[in-house]
Design a protein around this motif. Structure first.
Motif, mmCIF file in Angstrom:
data_model
loop_
_atom_site.group_PDB
_atom_site.id
_atom_site.type_symbol
_atom_site.label_atom_id
_atom_site.label_comp_id
_atom_site.label_asym_id
_atom_site.label_seq_id
_atom_site.Cartn_x
_atom_site.Cartn_y
_atom_site.Cartn_z
ATOM 1 N N SER A 139 -6.934 -4.024 -16.588
ATOM 2 C CA SER A 139 -5.760 -3.526 -15.867
ATOM 3 C C SER A 139 -5.486 -4.396 -14.647
ATOM 4 C CB SER A 139 -5.952 -2.069 -15.434
ATOM 5 O OG SER A 139 -6.957 -1.977 -14.450
ATOM 6 N N LYS A 140 -4.252 -4.334 -14.170
ATOM 7 C CA LYS A 140 -3.865 -5.046 -12.949
ATOM 8 C C LYS A 140 -2.921 -4.144 -12.159
ATOM 9 C CE LYS A 140 -0.299 -7.471 -15.616
ATOM 10 N NZ LYS A 140 0.313 -8.764 -15.960
ATOM 11 N N LYS A 141 -3.153 -4.073 -10.855
ATOM 12 C CA LYS A 141 -2.353 -3.219 -9.979
ATOM 13 C C LYS A 141 -2.092 -3.956 -8.673
ATOM 14 C CE LYS A 141 -4.634 0.933 -11.797
ATOM 15 N NZ LYS A 141 -5.539 2.061 -11.467
ATOM 16 N N SER A 142 -1.007 -3.565 -8.019
ATOM 17 C CA SER A 142 -0.711 -4.072 -6.677
ATOM 18 C C SER A 142 -0.558 -2.889 -5.736
ATOM 19 C CB SER A 142 0.575 -4.905 -6.672
ATOM 20 O OG SER A 142 0.396 -6.124 -7.349
ATOM 21 N N TYR A 143 -1.161 -2.998 -4.560
ATOM 22 C CA TYR A 143 -1.049 -1.956 -3.552
ATOM 23 C C TYR A 143 -0.307 -2.519 -2.341
ATOM 24 C CZ TYR A 143 -4.883 -0.239 -6.457
ATOM 25 O OH TYR A 143 -5.657 0.147 -7.522
ATOM 26 N N ARG A 144 0.717 -1.806 -1.909
ATOM 27 C CA ARG A 144 1.586 -2.303 -0.834
ATOM 28 C C ARG A 144 1.277 -1.595 0.479
ATOM 29 N NH1 ARG A 144 7.176 -3.538 -2.988
ATOM 30 N NH2 ARG A 144 5.854 -5.224 -3.764
ATOM 31 N N PRO A 145 0.686 -2.290 1.451
ATOM 32 C CA PRO A 145 0.440 -1.674 2.761
ATOM 33 C C PRO A 145 1.759 -1.383 3.471
ATOM 34 C CG PRO A 145 -0.846 -3.699 2.464
ATOM 35 C CD PRO A 145 0.169 -3.665 1.377
ATOM 36 N N PHE A 146 1.837 -0.210 4.093
ATOM 37 C CA PHE A 146 3.035 0.115 4.873
ATOM 38 C C PHE A 146 2.738 -0.142 6.346
ATOM 39 C CE2 PHE A 146 5.610 3.032 7.428
ATOM 40 C CZ PHE A 146 6.879 2.651 7.018
ATOM 41 N N ILE A 147 3.346 -1.212 6.872
ATOM 42 C CA ILE A 147 3.169 -1.552 8.283
ATOM 43 C C ILE A 147 4.147 -0.737 9.126
ATOM 44 C CG2 ILE A 147 3.140 -3.415 9.971
ATOM 45 C CD1 ILE A 147 0.981 -3.647 7.812
ATOM 46 N N ASP A 148 5.427 -0.929 8.887
ATOM 47 C CA ASP A 148 6.484 -0.095 9.456
ATOM 48 C C ASP A 148 7.739 -0.328 8.623
ATOM 49 O OD1 ASP A 148 7.861 -2.427 10.494
ATOM 50 O OD2 ASP A 148 6.570 -2.358 12.268
ATOM 51 N N SER A 149 8.863 0.219 9.039
ATOM 52 C CA SER A 149 10.082 0.143 8.244
ATOM 53 C C SER A 149 10.659 -1.271 8.182
ATOM 54 C CB SER A 149 11.140 1.105 8.802
ATOM 55 O OG SER A 149 11.428 0.795 10.154
ATOM 56 N N VAL A 150 10.190 -2.152 9.065
ATOM 57 C CA VAL A 150 10.718 -3.526 9.107
ATOM 58 C C VAL A 150 9.670 -4.559 8.692
ATOM 59 C CG1 VAL A 150 11.733 -5.297 10.595
ATOM 60 C CG2 VAL A 150 12.350 -2.894 10.928
ATOM 61 N N LYS A 151 8.474 -4.434 9.221
ATOM 62 C CA LYS A 151 7.422 -5.414 8.992
ATOM 63 C C LYS A 151 6.880 -5.313 7.568
ATOM 64 C CE LYS A 151 4.184 -8.403 10.300
ATOM 65 N NZ LYS A 151 4.480 -9.772 10.766
ATOM 66 N N THR A 152 6.807 -6.451 6.879
ATOM 67 C CA THR A 152 6.243 -6.497 5.527
ATOM 68 C C THR A 152 5.082 -7.475 5.494
ATOM 69 O OG1 THR A 152 7.819 -8.224 4.863
ATOM 70 C CG2 THR A 152 8.439 -5.928 4.433
ATOM 71 N N THR A 153 4.234 -7.322 4.497
ATOM 72 C CA THR A 153 3.114 -8.235 4.335
ATOM 73 C C THR A 153 2.807 -8.376 2.849
ATOM 74 O OG1 THR A 153 0.878 -8.762 5.096
ATOM 75 C CG2 THR A 153 1.310 -6.459 4.510
ATOM 76 N N ARG A 154 1.748 -9.094 2.542
ATOM 77 C CA ARG A 154 1.389 -9.310 1.141
ATOM 78 C C ARG A 154 0.749 -8.058 0.528
ATOM 79 N NH1 ARG A 154 1.384 -13.539 5.005
ATOM 80 N NH2 ARG A 154 -0.691 -12.743 5.492
ATOM 81 N N ASP A 155 1.012 -7.831 -0.749
ATOM 82 C CA ASP A 155 0.336 -6.748 -1.468
ATOM 83 C C ASP A 155 -1.149 -7.071 -1.625
ATOM 84 O OD1 ASP A 155 2.840 -5.687 -1.721
ATOM 85 O OD2 ASP A 155 2.962 -5.868 -3.902
ATOM 86 N N ILE A 156 -1.931 -6.044 -1.900
ATOM 87 C CA ILE A 156 -3.331 -6.214 -2.286
ATOM 88 C C ILE A 156 -3.394 -6.184 -3.816
ATOM 89 C CG2 ILE A 156 -5.633 -5.188 -2.239
ATOM 90 C CD1 ILE A 156 -4.880 -4.026 0.527
#
Length: 340
Positions: A139-156
């Motif tokens: 299996s493969k999954k991506s987890y998206r950290p929520f920094i704030d409504s504007v700031k984005t970063t890389r998925d895990i």
């Protein structure tokens, strides 16, 4: 009858030898290759500098040279045998991985790959390359950290695979937010990522009788920083080892002089790391980490003279806007698995 017996013996020996090679050569590698991007402008991301018209003048020739350099590093780390698993960050898209695995010297190694589709503003993603004969993808999954409504970063990236002895292996590949905006402002971003990662590993400890977890990445923090030591609770391997604990393979090396995978203002540090579950540190298990050790690959061809601070530093692709034609501002890290 004798010929048939001899043939069976040869076949058995060949099969045994193949399995022994698989046991001895299960190398896991992580590498931040410094902006492994194509030359196309993506209108949805801020990749303008990495185009022929951009500030870095990222031409087709430079792109293909970069791919050749990355493949050279991978082969060097593998010691002429392809690493079983390779975590990569700062890669733009599937097209880049396709070129890397089919249009360079890696093509003979027949790597498969998975990659995230992050919302990072620069279009940076996380990927895992794997040898099909060493691990079967489950299996493969991506987890998206929520920094704030504007700031984005890389998925895990989370990949589960079944390795050659039948054990499940859970691999997480990470690239935590950088310190560009200052340590004080960005520390909460990395803590948020670590907390999400902790939730996912805790879930695995609940559902796996024996969880074989390898976390690798560029964490932009050191092993004793809050994000990794307190939020993720990744301790040093000299502590009492619990099968359901997480352990940082570089924690015990923090006091070493001139050691690390990244050099900033003359100081080496460990921001590229392996963090593993305690189960992998026990020799009695069918899958374990050889010598309970992880390494930094620091071959001469990856280095250049550090004329400002002394000693040597990673030979990178760019210094500011200046093209150097080197490999990366990071050094690769690796560890070996013993598979019974």
């Amino acid at each position: 009858m004798k010929i048939r017996t001899i043939l069976l013996i040869i076949l058995f020996l060949f099969s045994s030898r193949t399995f022994i090679i698989a046991q001895e050569k299960f190398r896991v590698m992580f590498y931040n290759p410094e902006n492994l991007y194509d030359t196309q402008n993506n209108p949805d991301t801020n990749d303008d500098d990495l185009t022929p018209e951009g500030n870095l003048h990222w031409s087709g020739q430079r792109y293909w040279d970069k791919l050749k350099n990355v493949s050279k590093v991978i082969h060097a780390v593998g010691e002429n045998y392809p690493p079983a698993l390779i975590g990569i960050c700062e890669v733009e898209n599937k097209s880049v991985l396709h070129h890397l695995t089919t249009q360079t010297s890696l093509r003979k190694d027949k790597y498969e790959y998975v990659i995230t589709d992050s919302k990072d503003h620069r279009g940076s993603n996380i990927a895992l390359l794997y040898q099909r004969d060493q691990m079967r993808l489950i299996s493969k999954k991506s987890y998206r950290p929520f920094i704030d409504s504007v700031k984005t970063t890389r998925d895990i990236l989370h990949v589960t695979g079944r390795i050659v002895n039948g054990d499940l292996l859970d691999i997480f590949v990470c690239h935590f937010p950088s310190r560009t905006e200052g340590i004080k402002k960005t520390t909460p971003y990395r803590i948020t990522c670590a907390q999400l990662l902790k939730q996912k590993t805790d879930s695995l400890f609940l559902i796996r009788k024996k969880a074989n977890i390898i976390i690798m990445g560029d964490f932009n923090d050191y092993p004793d920083n809050t994000s990794l030591y307190e939020a993720l609770k990744a301790k040093g391997i000299e502590d009492n080892i619990s099968a359901k604990g997480l352990y940082n393979m570089f924690y015990h090396r923090l006091k070493e002089k001139d050691a690390g995978s990244y050099k900033y203002r003359g100081i080496w540090n460990f921001i590229d790391q392996f963090i593993v579950s305690g189960n992998l540190l026990s020799k009695v298990n069918r899958t374990s980490i050889k010598d309970k050790a992880a390494y930094i690959f620091k071959d001469d061809f990856l280095m250049e003279e550090d004329t400002k601070y002394g000693g040597k530093k990673p030979f990178r692709t760019y210094s500011g806007w200046k093209y150097l034609g080197g490999y990366s501002d990071h050094l690769p890290i690796y560890l070996d698995l013993i598979i019974k």
